[in-house]
Motif scaffolding. Structure first.
Motif, PDB file in Angstrom:
ATOM      1  N   VAL A   1      36.434  38.911  31.046  1.00 53.32           N
ATOM      2  CA  VAL A   1      36.222  39.415  32.398  1.00 53.32           C
ATOM      3  C   VAL A   1      37.043  38.535  33.337  1.00 53.32           C
ATOM      4  O   VAL A   1      36.877  37.316  33.355  1.00 53.32           O
ATOM      5  CB  VAL A   1      34.725  39.373  32.794  1.00 53.32           C
ATOM      6  CG1 VAL A   1      34.525  39.958  34.180  1.00 53.32           C
ATOM      7  CG2 VAL A   1      33.876  40.116  31.768  1.00 53.32           C
ATOM      8  N   ILE A   2      37.932  39.155  34.098  1.00 55.09           N
ATOM      9  CA  ILE A   2      38.848  38.435  34.986  1.00 55.09           C
ATOM     10  C   ILE A   2      38.581  38.881  36.419  1.00 55.09           C
ATOM     11  O   ILE A   2      38.543  40.077  36.711  1.00 55.09           O
ATOM     12  CB  ILE A   2      40.316  38.726  34.614  1.00 55.09           C
ATOM     13  CG1 ILE A   2      40.564  38.387  33.144  1.00 55.09           C
ATOM     14  CG2 ILE A   2      41.270  37.956  35.507  1.00 55.09           C
ATOM     15  CD1 ILE A   2      40.764  39.585  32.291  1.00 55.09           C
ATOM     16  N   ASP A   3      38.410  37.907  37.306  1.00 50.90           N
ATOM     17  CA  ASP A   3      38.135  38.198  38.710  1.00 50.90           C
ATOM     18  C   ASP A   3      39.318  37.724  39.542  1.00 50.90           C
ATOM     19  O   ASP A   3      39.660  36.540  39.520  1.00 50.90           O
ATOM     20  CB  ASP A   3      36.852  37.478  39.135  1.00 50.90           C
ATOM     21  CG  ASP A   3      36.338  37.958  40.468  1.00 50.90           C
ATOM     22  OD1 ASP A   3      36.408  39.168  40.741  1.00 50.90           O
ATOM     23  OD2 ASP A   3      35.843  37.117  41.234  1.00 50.90           O
ATOM     24  N   THR A   4      39.974  38.636  40.263  1.00 47.52           N
ATOM     25  CA  THR A   4      41.097  38.282  41.128  1.00 47.52           C
ATOM     26  C   THR A   4      40.798  38.743  42.553  1.00 47.52           C
ATOM     27  O   THR A   4      39.788  39.400  42.792  1.00 47.52           O
ATOM     28  CB  THR A   4      42.399  38.960  40.639  1.00 47.52           C
ATOM     29  OG1 THR A   4      42.314  40.369  40.905  1.00 47.52           O
ATOM     30  CG2 THR A   4      42.644  38.712  39.160  1.00 47.52           C
ATOM     31  N   GLU A   5      41.673  38.429  43.464  1.00 52.17           N
ATOM     32  CA  GLU A   5      41.510  38.899  44.846  1.00 52.17           C
ATOM     33  C   GLU A   5      41.575  40.417  44.931  1.00 52.17           C
ATOM     34  O   GLU A   5      40.932  41.018  45.766  1.00 52.17           O
ATOM     35  CB  GLU A   5      42.596  38.306  45.754  1.00 52.17           C
ATOM     36  CG  GLU A   5      42.365  36.878  46.169  1.00 52.17           C
ATOM     37  CD  GLU A   5      41.108  36.705  47.007  1.00 52.17           C
ATOM     38  OE1 GLU A   5      40.848  37.520  47.920  1.00 52.17           O
ATOM     39  OE2 GLU A   5      40.387  35.739  46.757  1.00 52.17           O
ATOM     40  N   ALA A   6      42.345  41.026  44.062  1.00 48.47           N
ATOM     41  CA  ALA A   6      42.553  42.471  44.124  1.00 48.47           C
ATOM     42  C   ALA A   6      41.531  43.280  43.333  1.00 48.47           C
ATOM     43  O   ALA A   6      41.207  44.398  43.723  1.00 48.47           O
ATOM     44  CB  ALA A   6      43.956  42.811  43.627  1.00 48.47           C
ATOM     45  N   ALA A   7      41.043  42.719  42.195  1.00 54.62           N
ATOM     46  CA  ALA A   7      40.226  43.557  41.322  1.00 54.62           C
ATOM     47  C   ALA A   7      39.406  42.740  40.335  1.00 54.62           C
ATOM     48  O   ALA A   7      39.732  41.596  40.024  1.00 54.62           O
ATOM     49  CB  ALA A   7      41.122  44.509  40.537  1.00 54.62           C
ATOM     50  N   LEU A   8      38.376  43.385  39.802  1.00 56.23           N
ATOM     51  CA  LEU A   8      37.638  42.908  38.636  1.00 56.23           C
ATOM     52  C   LEU A   8      38.277  43.617  37.446  1.00 56.23           C
ATOM     53  O   LEU A   8      38.407  44.840  37.447  1.00 56.23           O
ATOM     54  CB  LEU A   8      36.166  43.297  38.750  1.00 56.23           C
ATOM     55  CG  LEU A   8      35.306  43.049  37.522  1.00 56.23           C
ATOM     56  CD1 LEU A   8      35.121  41.555  37.307  1.00 56.23           C
ATOM     57  CD2 LEU A   8      33.972  43.747  37.662  1.00 56.23           C
ATOM     58  N   GLU A   9      38.697  42.856  36.447  1.00 51.64           N
ATOM     59  CA  GLU A   9      39.363  43.435  35.284  1.00 51.64           C
ATOM     60  C   GLU A   9      38.612  43.054  34.021  1.00 51.64           C
ATOM     61  O   GLU A   9      38.035  41.967  33.943  1.00 51.64           O
ATOM     62  CB  GLU A   9      40.802  42.938  35.195  1.00 51.64           C
ATOM     63  CG  GLU A   9      41.628  43.329  36.403  1.00 51.64           C
ATOM     64  CD  GLU A   9      43.034  42.759  36.377  1.00 51.64           C
ATOM     65  OE1 GLU A   9      43.432  42.147  35.359  1.00 51.64           O
ATOM     66  OE2 GLU A   9      43.742  42.933  37.375  1.00 51.64           O
TER      67      GLU A   9
END
Length: 186
Positions: free
Chosen positions: A79-87
């Motif tokens: 699970v990757i959390d970025t400014e643009a999206a949860l992936e």
């Protein structure tokens, strides 16, 4: 590739071990109407706390903990959390009946979306009045699971919002009006 979309949907690809790699993307700051007059938006990095802490998160079939597809503790879910999206990125081997059912339903075009399962802690949301309706902005939420779903509420991202309970008392921003709600469901 079995299916994919540029808008950030659920994508499946065969892996070298005979399983399937699943990836999905939930763009933040996308507004959706959950019910007439009730809109919701999940802000950037709203799910960051549990993700960054390495807490257990599951990928489920239809929000059912009896039908797990992958998990962080099993090493099959990232699970990757970025400014643009949860992936998400997951590996599914298809050796359970529900995983085989999910893969078959996806191939048939019946399951295309993702739905985060979360709880909003006190102070993790803003409610504001918009004309005759309300906008709920989620700024902090405890993510517990992400599910493959049939019809997401967030059409553009192919993500489904979950039913939620607001705090017992909240303030409409800009009006100072105090309200008590028993339950607000989508």
């Amino acid at each position: 590739m079995l299916w994919g979309a540029a808008s950030g949907a659920l994508e499946l690809r065969a892996d070298s071990k005979g399983g399937v790699r699943v990836s999905g993307r939930f763009p933040y700051a996308t507004e959706t109407e959950l019910a007439p007059g009730r809109a919701e938006r999940i802000e950037a990095r709203a799910f960051a706390e549990r993700i960054n802490a390495g807490e257990e998160i599951h990928l489920l079939f239809g929000h059912d903990y009896d039908r797990p597809l992958a998990s962080r503790s099993a090493g099959s879910l990232e699970v990757i959390d970025t400014e643009a999206a949860l992936e998400i990125r997951a590996s599914i081997d298809g050796n359970t009946t529900w995983a085989a059912d999910f893969l078959a339903a996806h191939r048939a075009g019946l399951i295309r979306g993702l739905s985060p399962g979360f709880r909003v802690p006190k102070g993790g949301e803003r409610i504001e009045r918009r004309g005759d309706g309300l906008l709920r902005s989620i700024t902090r939420a405890e993510l517990f699971e992400i599910s493959a779903c049939t019809k997401p509420a967030y059409d553009g991202a192919q993500i489904e919002a979950r039913a939620w309970e607001p705090p017992v008392t909240f303030e409409y921003i800009g009006t100072g009006l105090q309200r008590t709600l028993n339950r607000w469901r989508a």
